[in-house]
Scaffold this motif. Structure first.
Motif, PDB file in Angstrom:
ATOM      1  N   UNK A 103      50.299  53.441  22.563  1.00 18.74           N
ATOM      2  CA  UNK A 103      49.975  54.872  22.516  1.00 18.74           C
ATOM      3  C   UNK A 103      50.463  55.419  21.221  1.00 18.74           C
ATOM      4  N   UNK A 104      51.291  54.928  20.332  1.00 16.43           N
ATOM      5  CA  UNK A 104      51.857  55.530  19.409  1.00 16.43           C
ATOM      6  C   UNK A 104      50.630  56.272  18.351  1.00 16.43           C
ATOM      7  N   UNK A 105      49.829  55.715  17.910  1.00 10.33           N
ATOM      8  CA  UNK A 105      48.695  56.224  17.141  1.00 10.33           C
ATOM      9  C   UNK A 105      47.715  57.143  17.968  1.00 10.33           C
ATOM     10  N   UNK A 106      47.713  56.984  19.343  1.00  7.92           N
ATOM     11  CA  UNK A 106      46.886  58.053  20.019  1.00  7.92           C
ATOM     12  C   UNK A 106      47.583  59.241  20.283  1.00  7.92           C
ATOM     13  N   UNK A 107      49.118  59.343  20.597  1.00  4.86           N
ATOM     14  CA  UNK A 107      49.595  60.481  20.704  1.00  4.86           C
ATOM     15  C   UNK A 107      49.943  61.280  19.353  1.00  4.86           C
ATOM     16  N   UNK A 108      49.911  60.552  18.148  1.00  8.34           N
ATOM     17  CA  UNK A 108      50.357  61.176  16.894  1.00  8.34           C
ATOM     18  C   UNK A 108      49.554  60.331  15.766  1.00  8.34           C
ATOM     19  N   UNK A 109      48.021  61.095  15.838  1.00 12.55           N
ATOM     20  CA  UNK A 109      47.461  60.422  14.750  1.00 12.55           C
ATOM     21  C   UNK A 109      47.925  60.641  13.205  1.00 12.55           C
ATOM     22  N   UNK A 110      48.865  61.632  13.168  1.00 10.51           N
ATOM     23  CA  UNK A 110      49.420  61.523  11.755  1.00 10.51           C
ATOM     24  C   UNK A 110      50.578  60.742  11.487  1.00 10.51           C
ATOM     25  N   UNK A 111      50.905  59.914  12.230  1.00  8.00           N
ATOM     26  CA  UNK A 111      51.766  58.706  12.130  1.00  8.00           C
ATOM     27  C   UNK A 111      53.343  59.334  12.446  1.00  8.00           C
ATOM     28  N   UNK A 121      35.030  49.213  27.096  1.00  4.73           N
ATOM     29  CA  UNK A 121      34.722  50.470  27.748  1.00  4.73           C
ATOM     30  C   UNK A 121      36.250  50.986  28.428  1.00  4.73           C
ATOM     31  N   UNK A 122      36.506  50.150  29.034  1.00  2.00           N
ATOM     32  CA  UNK A 122      38.039  50.052  29.672  1.00  2.00           C
ATOM     33  C   UNK A 122      39.032  50.280  29.054  1.00  2.00           C
ATOM     34  N   UNK A 123      39.129  49.896  27.541  1.00  2.00           N
ATOM     35  CA  UNK A 123      40.241  49.874  26.709  1.00  2.00           C
ATOM     36  C   UNK A 123      40.084  51.438  26.210  1.00  2.00           C
ATOM     37  N   UNK A 124      38.648  51.705  25.825  1.00  5.81           N
ATOM     38  CA  UNK A 124      38.537  53.298  25.083  1.00  5.81           C
ATOM     39  C   UNK A 124      39.124  54.310  26.306  1.00  5.81           C
ATOM     40  N   UNK A 125      38.791  54.155  27.426  1.00  8.40           N
ATOM     41  CA  UNK A 125      39.011  55.261  28.211  1.00  8.40           C
ATOM     42  C   UNK A 125      40.540  55.458  28.579  1.00  8.40           C
ATOM     43  N   UNK A 126      41.328  54.461  28.221  1.00 15.12           N
ATOM     44  CA  UNK A 126      42.739  54.503  28.398  1.00 15.12           C
ATOM     45  C   UNK A 126      43.397  54.764  27.107  1.00 15.12           C
ATOM     46  N   UNK A 127      42.583  54.622  25.904  1.00 13.03           N
ATOM     47  CA  UNK A 127      43.428  54.706  24.436  1.00 13.03           C
ATOM     48  C   UNK A 127      43.282  56.240  23.861  1.00 13.03           C
ATOM     49  N   UNK A 128      43.755  57.091  24.881  1.00 11.56           N
ATOM     50  CA  UNK A 128      43.651  58.743  24.456  1.00 11.56           C
ATOM     51  C   UNK A 128      44.749  59.386  24.423  1.00 11.56           C
ATOM     52  N   UNK A 129      45.082  60.366  23.773  1.00 15.63           N
ATOM     53  CA  UNK A 129      46.144  61.136  23.722  1.00 15.63           C
ATOM     54  C   UNK A 129      46.621  61.774  24.999  1.00 15.63           C
TER      55      UNK A 129
END
Length: 287
Positions: A120-128, A165-173
């Motif tokens: 989840x690192x990149x999903x929660x903090x797109x700025x790195x 599909x099921x990866x995308x739905x969980x890969x969100x902030x």
């Protein structure tokens, strides 16, 4: 992070920037603004341990075996191409493995559950900002399909679409922040990831979890004796689900090294499959 810093110190070189332990990066929200959709996904993926289905008998986990394979870069690329446009290499690999798992399912396992660990690192903090965070920021998402459909009716592209599909739905902030809130509300009670227990298929499903060591910086871990010739994982555990961990070859040539902890039936299917999983030989590592 620890190994890279240790190796740099052993060489007497400059140590990379220190990791951050800022727990504020993963602080729960109060009050939590979780939506119905966020709660529904978390409830599908996790449960309090007290309400989780019982684990399989200890004899099931005791029969699991460990293997290490290599996958040629050309075979990784071929899987991705067959999986269709817009699919990652890991999604294509997971789809292929899901079909192999269905072939190893026993007669009473009419369903097959495939899980994937998502960072989840990149999903929660797109700025790195979380790139140097020291600690797990993970969720474990999954899909369940009929073993017969996976074997006979679905193409690799069909299965890869499902994985995507099921990866995308969980890969969100929102999912990760909602999960943090959910865990905080549950404390101090432990939780369980449903993927390890067959997901919505329960005891009627065979289960396999794919993690990813593809970001493991194997070529940066030089203790002063030269670059590693080989690196892999070892992850024995008492659960009945299979565990598969791909990572880049220490050669840096695009090939993968894949660690597998699985039932003998799945290992047999993987080794009978003619193209992807190749035996890791001494000549490959040290030749």
């Amino acid at each position: 992070m620890f190994l890279v810093a240790w190796a740099a110190a052993a060489r007497g070189g400059s140590v990379p920037p220190a990791p951050t332990f800022r727990r504020s990066l993963v602080s729960p929200r109060d009050p939590s603004p979780r939506t119905y959709a966020t709660n529904a996904l978390i409830d599908r993926l996790f449960s309090p341990l007290s309400s989780a289905p019982p684990p399989p008998p200890a004899t099931v986990a005791a029969t699991a075996v460990n293997r290490i394979y290599r996958i040629a870069a050309a075979d990784v690329a071929a899987l991705q191409a067959t999986a269709g446009p817009g699919r990652t290499k890991l999604e294509a690999f997971t789809a292929h493995l899901w079909q192999l798992c269905s072939m190893s399912a026993s007669a009473h396992q009419r369903l097959c559950c495939m899980g994937m660990v998502v960072d989840g690192r990149a999903r929660m903090s797109p700025d790195g900002a979380m790139k140097a965070y020291f600690g797990n920021v993970l969720t474990i998402t999954y899909g369940v399909n009929s073993s017969d459909d996976l074997r006979r009716r679905m193409t690799l592209a069909d299965v890869a679409d499902d994985v995507h599909q099921w990866v995308r739905e969980a890969a969100t902030d929102e999912h990760f922040r909602g999960l943090i809130d959910w865990v905080e509300a549950l404390r101090p009670k432990p939780a369980a990831a449903r993927a390890y227990l067959g997901g919505t298929g329960g005891t009627k499903a065979t289960a396999c979890i794919v993690s990813s060591g593809m970001s493991f910086p194997v070529r940066e871990i030089n203790f002063g004796t030269g670059l590693p010739a080989f690196a892999s994982y070892h992850f024995p555990w008492p659960a009945g689900a299979a565990y598969v961990m791909p990572m880049p070859s220490a050669r840096g040539d695009g090939e993968w090294v894949v660690y597998v902890h699985a039932a003998p039936e799945l290992v047999e299917v993987m080794e009978e499959e003619p193209t992807v999983f190749k035996v890791l030989e001494n000549s490959y590592v040290f030749g």
